[in-house]
Design an enzyme around this catalytic site. Structure first.
Site, PDB file in Angstrom:
ATOM      1  N   ASP A 180       0.829  -1.210   0.000  1.00  0.00           N
ATOM      2  CA  ASP A 180       0.000   0.000   0.000  1.00  0.00           C
ATOM      3  C   ASP A 180       0.859   1.254   0.000  1.00  0.00           C
ATOM      4  O   ASP A 180       1.772   1.389   0.833  1.00  0.00           O
ATOM      5  CB  ASP A 180      -0.826   0.010   1.302  1.00  0.00           C
ATOM      6  CG  ASP A 180      -2.310   0.106   1.061  1.00  0.00           C
ATOM      7  OD1 ASP A 180      -2.717   0.424  -0.071  1.00  0.00           O
ATOM      8  OD2 ASP A 180      -3.061  -0.146   2.016  1.00  0.00           O
ATOM      9  N   GLU A 222     -14.424  -1.110  -1.436  1.00  0.00           N
ATOM     10  CA  GLU A 222     -14.650  -1.255   0.010  1.00  0.00           C
ATOM     11  C   GLU A 222     -15.956  -0.568   0.417  1.00  0.00           C
ATOM     12  O   GLU A 222     -16.169   0.610   0.108  1.00  0.00           O
ATOM     13  CB  GLU A 222     -13.461  -0.638   0.779  1.00  0.00           C
ATOM     14  CG  GLU A 222     -13.600  -0.774   2.288  1.00  0.00           C
ATOM     15  CD  GLU A 222     -12.286  -0.526   3.045  1.00  0.00           C
ATOM     16  OE1 GLU A 222     -11.239  -0.302   2.411  1.00  0.00           O
ATOM     17  OE2 GLU A 222     -12.339  -0.565   4.290  1.00  0.00           O
TER      18      GLU A 222
HETATM   19  O1  KIV Z   1      -5.040  -1.162   4.232  1.00  0.00           O
HETATM   20  C1  KIV Z   1      -5.706  -2.177   4.027  1.00  0.00           C
HETATM   21  O2  KIV Z   1      -5.578  -3.206   4.688  1.00  0.00           O
HETATM   22  C2  KIV Z   1      -6.674  -2.139   2.939  1.00  0.00           C
HETATM   23  C3  KIV Z   1      -7.669  -3.244   2.867  1.00  0.00           C
HETATM   24  C4  KIV Z   1      -8.723  -3.058   3.882  1.00  0.00           C
HETATM   25  C5  KIV Z   1      -8.252  -3.397   1.498  1.00  0.00           C
HETATM   26  O3  KIV Z   1      -6.672  -1.235   2.173  1.00  0.00           O
END
Ligand code: KIV
Length: 294
Positions: free
Chosen positions: A112, A210
């Site tokens: 991420d 989401e």
């Molecule tokens: O940060 C995360 O774990 C996410 C998931 C909830 C999709 O973005």
């Protein structure tokens, strides 16, 4: 001591085995994921933030491991994901990648991009994405639509696979007014559809949806022919599902979100709980639209 004798020893501290048998599964690549989707097989994703859980998830058959910035809330005790830094993401991605390597694991690893690491410019996004790829990611994820399409194209053209994220985007939780279902009105649904198509056209290969009404997520999943949707609180008709690891293991002292099932119920251990999650997603019994969706 011979290597075979060593490998039969118990390993202390819950660490990975000193030598792991090669996985029976072929490494998961982006084309393989998209082929599975084209064949109608559901894709499974779980978050993981450390070496051991990542290796166990892989051994349980999970195809995609997301080192989500949810680690800010799950591991660091922050009240939102906004305080997570690029350095912290790299630390956890390196740990997960190391665990997967040591276990000879085959999962697709998604990192991420945290808040503020891709918002200034496409060039800043590329520098941040490169750091996550160098830490061991195979793909990066970023949140939001509209302005992000240009950034997605810039990264994809430079060889970085991208997973987009629409609906409830936790990095903008304050602007959204809380953790609420998104796309409930005609206007917001139309905007989400437009943004999803723009992200697909920009080259996003996966799209997390989401807290999106199940009917809208199903429609988007049908419409997007080159981008596989991964739902979390988006009903059963997305191409795949993702859950936060601690939620699906029942480790949540707050109110469990409606879209979560505690897979530890009835499971003798964590690996079995993850196997139950994989089986339930693959056979369509999770999520159940009557319980886990809007
Ligand atoms: O940060 C995360 O774990 C996410 C998931 C909830 C999709 O973005």
């Amino acid at each position: 001591m011979s290597a075979s004798a060593e490998s039969t020893n118990a390993t202390p501290y819950g660490t990975l085995p000193p030598t792991a048998a090669a996985s029976a599964r072929k490494p998961i690549s982006l084309p393989r994921l998209l082929e599975m989707h084209a064949r109608g097989e559901k894709l499974t994703m779980l978050t993981a933030y450390d070496a051991t859980f990542a290796a166990v998830a892989d051994a349980a058959g999970v195809e995609c491991i997301l080192v989500g910035d949810s680690l800010g809330m799950v591991c660091q005790g922050l009240s939102s994901t906004m305080g997570v830094t690029l350095q912290t993401m790299c630390y956890h991605i390196e740990s997960v990648a190391r665990g997967l390597r040591r276990a000879q694991a085959t999962a697709w690893l998604i990192g991420d991009l945290p808040y503020g690491s891709y918002h200034e410019s496409r060039e800043q996004a590329l520098r941040s994405a490169a750091a996550l790829m160098q830490a061991g990611s195979h793909m990066v994820k970023l949140e939001g639509g509209g302005w992000t399409a240009d950034t997605v194209r810039f990264l994809v053209e430079r060889g970085i696979p991208v997973c987009a994220h629409l609906g409830l985007t936790p990095q903008t939780v304050h602007a959204l007014g809380g953790y609420r279902v998104q796309g409930k009105t005609q206007e917001s649904a139309a905007l989400m559809k437009r943004q999803a198509h723009e992200l697909q056209d920009a080259g996003a290969a996966l799209l997390v949806l989401e807290m999106v009404p199940a009917a809208l997520a199903a429609e988007l999943t049908r419409e997007l022919t080159h981008c596989a949707t991964i739902g979390i609180g988006a009903g059963k008709d997305t191409a795949g599902q993702v859950l936060v690891l601690h939620d699906m293991l029942g480790i949540n002292l707050g109110k469990m979100p409606k879209f979560v099932r505690n897979f530890m119920t009835g499971a003798p251990g964590v690996k079995e709980a993850m196997q139950a999650y994989v089986a339930a997603v693959k056979n369509g019994s999770f999520p159940d639209n009557t319980q886990h969706a809007w």
